[in-house]
Design an enzyme around this catalytic site. Structure first.
Site: not given
Ligand code: AMP
Length: 141
Positions: A34-35, A99, A103, A105
């Site tokens: 994750d950015i 998003v 996904h 995390h």
């Protein structure tokens, strides 16, 4: 899939149209940092198959995502000297999803260290590169 937008950010990463700090890949799963990490090593694990949420994904694809998440969590415990791991997964705006490609995390945790708020901090590229290569290296062997 009717409710899947193929132009979401993670679909573009999967197609190689946007860069990512890759941690792991196999035939069904792609994992990358994750950015905007909530803690060092914060990783996103996504199915390659298009799926908007946990409601849509095929059960076998979901199982593969979770297995990969477990492997990455095990490696992250060592690489980030973690005391624990937080797993999060959000569905639809009401569930906190931003998003719209499913996904998971995986967030390494230290005793007594709070998570940064979501989307609050953009990590330096050099730090992300270093974390991704250490985690990928630990997963390879
Ligand atoms: P959510 O949909 O709420 O689970 O959050 C989406 C996550 O994607 C957030 O933690 C963002 O920091 C992360 N994110 C957004 N764009 C990118 C990107 N290009 N590369 C990696 N992570 C991203």
């Amino acid at each position: 899939m009717a409710n899947y937008d193929p132009n979401n950010i993670f679909a573009k990463i999967l197609r190689g149209e946007l860069p990512a700090y890759k941690v792991f890949e196999d035939e069904k799963v792609f994992a990358f940092l994750d950015i905007m990490p909530r803690a060092p090593g914060h990783t996103l694990v996504v199915p390659k198959a298009p799926a908007r949420t946990i409601i849509d994904i095929a059960p076998d694809d979901l199982a593969h995502v979770i297995k990969a998440t477990q492997n990455i969590a095990r490696a992250a415990m060592t690489v980030f000297a973690a005391d624990g791991i937080t797993i999060q997964q959000f569905n639809e705006p009401a569930g906190g999803q931003v998003v719209f490609h499913l996904h998971v995390h995986m967030i390494p945790r230290k005793n007594g260290v709070a998570l940064k708020p979501p989307l609050s901090f953009k990590e330096e590229p050099a730090v992300l590169s270093e974390h991704a290569s250490r985690l990928a290296g630990a997963l390879q062997g």
